[in-house]
Write a protein that holds these residues in place. Structure first.
Motif, PDB file in Angstrom:
ATOM      1  N   UNK A 101      -5.543   5.524  10.904  1.00 25.99           N
ATOM      2  CA  UNK A 101      -6.272   4.800   9.845  1.00 25.99           C
ATOM      3  C   UNK A 101      -7.294   5.708   9.186  1.00 25.99           C
ATOM      4  N   UNK A 102      -7.935   6.590   9.965  1.00 21.14           N
ATOM      5  CA  UNK A 102      -8.880   7.546   9.392  1.00 21.14           C
ATOM      6  C   UNK A 102      -8.161   8.570   8.509  1.00 21.14           C
ATOM      7  N   UNK A 103      -7.011   9.040   8.973  1.00 19.44           N
ATOM      8  CA  UNK A 103      -6.258  10.032   8.196  1.00 19.44           C
ATOM      9  C   UNK A 103      -5.756   9.426   6.882  1.00 19.44           C
ATOM     10  N   UNK A 104      -5.278   8.181   6.930  1.00 17.89           N
ATOM     11  CA  UNK A 104      -4.821   7.529   5.703  1.00 17.89           C
ATOM     12  C   UNK A 104      -5.972   7.314   4.731  1.00 17.89           C
ATOM     13  N   UNK A 105      -7.128   6.927   5.265  1.00 19.17           N
ATOM     14  CA  UNK A 105      -8.301   6.728   4.410  1.00 19.17           C
ATOM     15  C   UNK A 105      -8.709   8.047   3.746  1.00 19.17           C
ATOM     16  N   UNK A 143       2.701   6.784   7.868  1.00 20.96           N
ATOM     17  CA  UNK A 143       1.732   6.283   6.885  1.00 20.96           C
ATOM     18  C   UNK A 143       2.430   5.555   5.745  1.00 20.96           C
ATOM     19  N   UNK A 144       1.637   4.729   5.073  1.00 22.29           N
ATOM     20  CA  UNK A 144       2.126   4.099   3.844  1.00 22.29           C
ATOM     21  C   UNK A 144       2.524   5.187   2.855  1.00 22.29           C
ATOM     22  N   UNK A 149       1.507  12.899   2.789  1.00 16.72           N
ATOM     23  CA  UNK A 149       1.244  14.193   2.135  1.00 16.72           C
ATOM     24  C   UNK A 149       2.485  14.716   1.420  1.00 16.72           C
ATOM     25  N   UNK A 150       2.266  15.712   0.570  1.00 11.45           N
ATOM     26  CA  UNK A 150       3.362  16.362  -0.149  1.00 11.45           C
ATOM     27  C   UNK A 150       3.957  17.519   0.640  1.00 11.45           C
ATOM     28  N   UNK A 198       9.659  12.030   4.626  1.00 13.03           N
ATOM     29  CA  UNK A 198       8.830  12.983   5.363  1.00 13.03           C
ATOM     30  C   UNK A 198       8.723  14.282   4.566  1.00 13.03           C
ATOM     31  N   UNK A 199       7.532  14.858   4.459  1.00 10.90           N
ATOM     32  CA  UNK A 199       7.364  16.039   3.587  1.00 10.90           C
ATOM     33  C   UNK A 199       7.896  17.331   4.191  1.00 10.90           C
ATOM     34  N   UNK A 200       8.057  18.304   3.327  1.00 11.66           N
ATOM     35  CA  UNK A 200       8.404  19.666   3.739  1.00 11.66           C
ATOM     36  C   UNK A 200       7.371  20.148   4.760  1.00 11.66           C
TER      37      UNK A 200
END
Length: 270
Positions: A101-105, A143-144, A149-150, A198-200
């Motif tokens: 939740x902290x990382x998503x925020x 995550x949503x 991340x990209x 899922x990102x590179x």
């Protein structure tokens, strides 16, 4: 002597400018979450929007290696034109939803402040080391969509919660009393959560890591490969665990060179 000092100051001036840092609470309206923060390192000003990285230090979900797996990385990225954001996430103490939740925020704050911080919203990555690598991979898979991340760079990450491959401390600290809950074990065995969104990913680790078995990274790389997601894995012959941005790591310069080449390859940098 005076001219020498002026020359020295002029040499270091761009580096000092690149290390400007701001500090923000993630949850200013939640006193119980007051320790969750981000530190934003800004690059030197340029004419175009900059890529950004959210950096998740390791520490087994019981503490945080904020310097060599956090601030030191952010300073280097800022000196290379990135907005470097160090995440001081809360320790879960058995409440497994807290770190993610902290990382998503934090990710939503980076993209939400893109105009203010001059961030390219299509070039926002995540970096994580050890348990921070588990958090970064969680952000990449669980995550949503808006908070994913990209791209991702994972240092010797904890990936699997399967008994034979995991880092026991990270698993225990994240799951707490639910450590035997198979549904949660599967959820946080992140090689099982890789999907087409899922990102590179770039994985960096050492063959002689006795803390987090190298198989963790191999399992994640294999899952990425099976989903046709561009991924690279570099396993150094020695170095153990936890080297991050430590200067005494034998392959310190090679790691930086590999990262820069990989970022160019995936078109994050020119």
């Amino acid at each position: 002597m005076k001219h020498f000092l002026l020359l020295l100051l002029s040499f270091f001036a761009p580096v000092v400018w690149a290390q400007q840092v701001e500090q923000f609470k993630l949850w200013p309206d939640k006193p119980e979450a007051s320790e969750a923060e981000i530190f934003v390192y800004h690059p030197a000003k340029s004419g175009k929007a900059a890529p950004a990285v959210l950096i998740c230090p390791g520490g087994g979900y019981s503490g945080l290696a904020m310097d060599h797996e956090g601030h030191d990385m952010a300073k280097w990225y800022a000196s290379n034109g990135f907005v470097g954001v160090v995440l001081k996430y809360r320790m879960p103490k058995g409440v497994h939803t807290i770190p993610l939740s902290d990382a998503e925020k934090a990710m939503s704050l980076i993209r939400g402040n893109a105009a203010k911080w001059n961030v390219d919203t299509h070039k926002v990555g995540v970096i994580g080391s050890s348990a921070g690598g588990h958090l970064a991979a969680s952000l990449s898979t669980l995550a949503a969509d808006a908070n994913r991340p990209d791209f991702a760079i994972l240092y010797y990450p904890v990936i699997s919660f399967d008994k034979m491959n995991t880092h026991g401390g990270s698993k225990k600290n994240l799951l707490g009393n639910d450590i035997g809950n198979q549904e949660l074990i599967d959820r946080y065995s992140l090689q099982k959560q890789v999907d087409d969104k899922t990102p590179k990913t770039l994985l960096l680790l050492s063959d002689d890591d006795k803390s987090v078995p190298p198989l963790n990274s191999i399992l994640y790389y294999t899952a990425l490969n099976e989903h046709h997601i561009p991924a690279s894995l570099y396993m150094f012959p020695d170095g153990g665990h936890g080297w991050g941005f430590r200067y005494n790591f034998t392959y310190y310069q090679e790691v930086k060179d590999l990262i820069q080449k990989w970022l160019k390859h995936i078109k994050i940098t020119d």
